[in-house]
Design an enzyme around this catalytic site. Structure first.
Site, PDB file in Angstrom:
ATOM      1  N   TYR A 142      31.918  30.887  42.656  1.00  0.00           N
ATOM      2  CA  TYR A 142      33.138  31.209  41.918  1.00  0.00           C
ATOM      3  C   TYR A 142      33.661  30.063  41.067  1.00  0.00           C
ATOM      4  O   TYR A 142      34.425  30.287  40.129  1.00  0.00           O
ATOM      5  CB  TYR A 142      34.227  31.672  42.889  1.00  0.00           C
ATOM      6  CG  TYR A 142      34.164  33.146  43.182  1.00  0.00           C
ATOM      7  CD1 TYR A 142      33.112  33.675  43.921  1.00  0.00           C
ATOM      8  CD2 TYR A 142      35.135  34.013  42.703  1.00  0.00           C
ATOM      9  CE1 TYR A 142      33.040  35.041  44.181  1.00  0.00           C
ATOM     10  CE2 TYR A 142      35.073  35.371  42.960  1.00  0.00           C
ATOM     11  CZ  TYR A 142      34.027  35.884  43.701  1.00  0.00           C
ATOM     12  OH  TYR A 142      33.973  37.235  43.941  1.00  0.00           O
ATOM     13  N   LYS A 188      23.173  32.996  54.163  1.00  0.00           N
ATOM     14  CA  LYS A 188      21.826  33.442  53.781  1.00  0.00           C
ATOM     15  C   LYS A 188      20.911  32.216  53.807  1.00  0.00           C
ATOM     16  O   LYS A 188      20.157  31.938  52.869  1.00  0.00           O
ATOM     17  CB  LYS A 188      21.924  34.106  52.392  1.00  0.00           C
ATOM     18  CG  LYS A 188      20.692  34.854  51.927  1.00  0.00           C
ATOM     19  CD  LYS A 188      20.295  36.059  52.774  1.00  0.00           C
ATOM     20  CE  LYS A 188      18.890  36.501  52.369  1.00  0.00           C
ATOM     21  NZ  LYS A 188      18.298  37.482  53.284  1.00  0.00           N
ATOM     22  N   ASP A 220      22.679  40.056  54.864  1.00  0.00           N
ATOM     23  CA  ASP A 220      22.071  41.378  54.666  1.00  0.00           C
ATOM     24  C   ASP A 220      22.123  42.188  55.960  1.00  0.00           C
ATOM     25  O   ASP A 220      22.525  43.349  55.985  1.00  0.00           O
ATOM     26  CB  ASP A 220      20.641  41.261  54.109  1.00  0.00           C
ATOM     27  CG  ASP A 220      19.755  40.257  54.841  1.00  0.00           C
ATOM     28  OD1 ASP A 220      20.273  39.514  55.710  1.00  0.00           O
ATOM     29  OD2 ASP A 220      18.547  40.203  54.538  1.00  0.00           O
ATOM     30  N   ASP A 244      33.783  38.401  49.342  1.00  0.00           N
ATOM     31  CA  ASP A 244      34.248  39.384  48.360  1.00  0.00           C
ATOM     32  C   ASP A 244      33.566  40.724  48.609  1.00  0.00           C
ATOM     33  O   ASP A 244      34.205  41.772  48.693  1.00  0.00           O
ATOM     34  CB  ASP A 244      33.938  38.882  46.944  1.00  0.00           C
ATOM     35  CG  ASP A 244      34.340  39.897  45.887  1.00  0.00           C
ATOM     36  OD1 ASP A 244      35.483  40.398  45.956  1.00  0.00           O
ATOM     37  OD2 ASP A 244      33.513  40.190  44.996  1.00  0.00           O
ATOM     38  N   ASP A 248      35.105  44.531  50.531  1.00  0.00           N
ATOM     39  CA  ASP A 248      35.117  45.907  50.002  1.00  0.00           C
ATOM     40  C   ASP A 248      34.343  46.835  50.945  1.00  0.00           C
ATOM     41  O   ASP A 248      34.732  47.985  51.162  1.00  0.00           O
ATOM     42  CB  ASP A 248      34.513  45.977  48.589  1.00  0.00           C
ATOM     43  CG  ASP A 248      35.548  45.664  47.496  1.00  0.00           C
ATOM     44  OD1 ASP A 248      36.494  44.892  47.759  1.00  0.00           O
ATOM     45  OD2 ASP A 248      35.410  46.192  46.365  1.00  0.00           O
TER      46      ASP A 248
HETATM   47  C1  IPM Z   1      38.961  40.177  44.682  1.00  0.00           C
HETATM   48  C2  IPM Z   1      38.443  40.408  43.279  1.00  0.00           C
HETATM   49  C3  IPM Z   1      38.287  39.098  42.524  1.00  0.00           C
HETATM   50  C4  IPM Z   1      37.282  38.258  43.281  1.00  0.00           C
HETATM   51  C5  IPM Z   1      37.880  39.234  41.049  1.00  0.00           C
HETATM   52  C6  IPM Z   1      38.819  40.110  40.276  1.00  0.00           C
HETATM   53  C7  IPM Z   1      37.767  37.896  40.363  1.00  0.00           C
HETATM   54  O1  IPM Z   1      37.254  41.123  43.319  1.00  0.00           O
HETATM   55  O2  IPM Z   1      40.058  39.623  44.826  1.00  0.00           O
HETATM   56  O3  IPM Z   1      38.301  40.569  45.630  1.00  0.00           O
HETATM   57  O4  IPM Z   1      36.070  38.397  43.079  1.00  0.00           O
HETATM   58  O5  IPM Z   1      37.720  37.448  44.104  1.00  0.00           O
HETATM   59 MN    MN Z   2      36.734  41.843  45.299  1.00  0.00          MN
END
Ligand code: IPM
Ligand code: MN
Ligand code: NAD
Length: 348
Positions: A142, A188, A220, A244, A248
């Site tokens: 990042y 990893k 993985d 990240d 999700d």
């Molecule tokens: C999150 C988002 C951000 C990240 C993006 C928008 C830069 O996906 O906060 O999870 O990758 O951290």
């Molecule tokens: Mn994200």
């Protein structure tokens, strides 16, 4: 004497303003109920402001956020009119990096049995999905280090001794303080030699926390196992990019991004609180975005400001609203953003 907490609000882009305005109803109600003073200050930064002025987050505003506020509440940053996302790099990532908010704390909890898309061997009713992800928030790929060499794009991943140690330590300390018995570190290292630092540091820090099982999973395999048996995880610590993605995935296990909250923290400093979701451009302006992620983010904010009772009450109100079936379309309902916010407010 009660002290008002100064909270800067950056509603941002897309559904950001809708979910933040909606969530502030229940958040302010919980604050009033529990005697918490909130002094809100709205800031205009985001795509509209950037396109109008070419300003992302000006230096005086950054200094103000650094020096004068107790917390920052952010909706979402991201807009199709800013395709390279340069404003998010300065505002969202910029705040994480420059405020050195090295812990990205992302809880994953099943608040109602019918929210998980998983079926058997457990029924939804018996599922107890409840873990937190400690995502390293100031390093990794990042940072955007690297170079463009002719037609080649080279990205460097930064893993410093201090950076890796402090996030691993934060995960163990939180686990200990919350009676957890297992911390899972994910990297990893079998393919990325630099990830050996995660293994070595994890082993060393774990030795200081007897009574907490320290386990390792390659990322993985962890992704697979999270879908197969999420209930065995309690605390997961990992790098910026993997965190990240896994957050999700975690959100998907318990109802989706409309319910996922996060806090960017540096113990002892003002934090940045934001839903895990983005600006969802396709939903923006329709009044049907789920405000629950933003409300639950408010609970993380209360917790950090030292008001756990207000945090628990907000979480309870969300859980009751889910159980009552007042839900936006992303989780199978027909309610609007405002309906959900009002129902949460009533439950308070
Ligand atoms: C999150 C988002 C951000 C990240 C993006 C928008 C830069 O996906 O906060 O999870 O990758 O951290
Ligand atoms: Mn994200
Ligand atoms: P997104 O989170 O905006 O949307 C992903 C999916 O989840 C979409 O189907 C969306 O409709 C749904 N969704 C998200 N939040 C929801 C909510 N509250 N209620 C109902 N449904 C919801 O992710 P994306 O589409 O990958 O990104 C869109 C923009 O947001 C991009 O510019 C991205 O960079 C940005 N982004 C910002 C942040 C942030 O500010 N923290 C986080 C992620 C993405």
């Amino acid at each position: 004497m009660t002290h008002d907490h100064r909270v800067a609000v950056i509603a941002g882009d897309g559904i950001g303003p809708e979910v933040i305005e909606a969530a502030l109803g229940p958040i302010e109600r919980a604050a009033a109920k529990h005697g918490v003073g909130l002094d809100l200050e709205r800031l205009p930064y985001g795509a509209d402001h950037y396109l109008a002025t070419r300003e992302t987050l000006p230096e005086p505003a950054f200094r103000h956020l650094r020096d004068d506020v107790d917390a920052i509440l952010l909706g979402a940053i991201g807009d199709p009119r800013v395709p390279a996302n340069e404003h998010a790099r300065d505002i969202l990532l910029g705040l994480r990096f420059k405020l050195d908010l090295y812990v990205n704390f992302r809880p994953v909890r099943l608040l109602h049995p019918d929210l998980t898309p998983l079926r058997g061997p457990l029924s939804g009713k018996d599922r107890r999905i409840d873990f937190v992800i400690f995502r390293e928030n100031t390093e990794g790929v990042y940072l955007g280090r690297g170079r463009i060499a002719g037609t080649d794009y080279v990205a460097e991943e930064v893993n410093t001794a201090a950076g890796v140690e402090r996030i691993i330590r934060a995960a163990f300390e939180w686990a200990k303080a919350h009676g957890k018995t297992r911390v899972t570190m994910s990297d990893k290292a079998n393919a990325v030699p630099a990830h050996r630092i995660w293994q070595e540091t994890f082993r060393r820090v774990a030795a200081e926390f007897s009574g907490i099982e320290a386990e390792h999973r390659y990322v993985d395999a962890l992704a697979m196992e999270l879908v197969r048996e999420p209930e065995r995880f309690q605390v997961i610590v990992t790098n910026n990019l993997f965190g990240d993605i896994l957050s999700d995935l975690g959100a998907g296990l318990v109802g989706g991004l409309g319910l996922a909250a996060s806090a960017n923290l540096h113990p002892g400093r003002a934090g940045l609180f934001e839903p895990v979701h983005g600006s969802a451009p396709a939903l923006a302006g329709k009044g049907i975005a789920n405000p629950m992620a933003a409300v639950l983010t408010g609970a993380l904010l209360f917790e950090q400001l030292g008001h756990p009772e207000a945090a628990r009450d907000l979480e309870r109100a969300v859980t009751e609203t889910l159980a009552a079936g007042v839900r936006t379309p992303d989780i199978g309902g027909t309610a609007t953003t405002a309906d959900v916010a009002q129902a949460i407010g009533r439950a308070l």
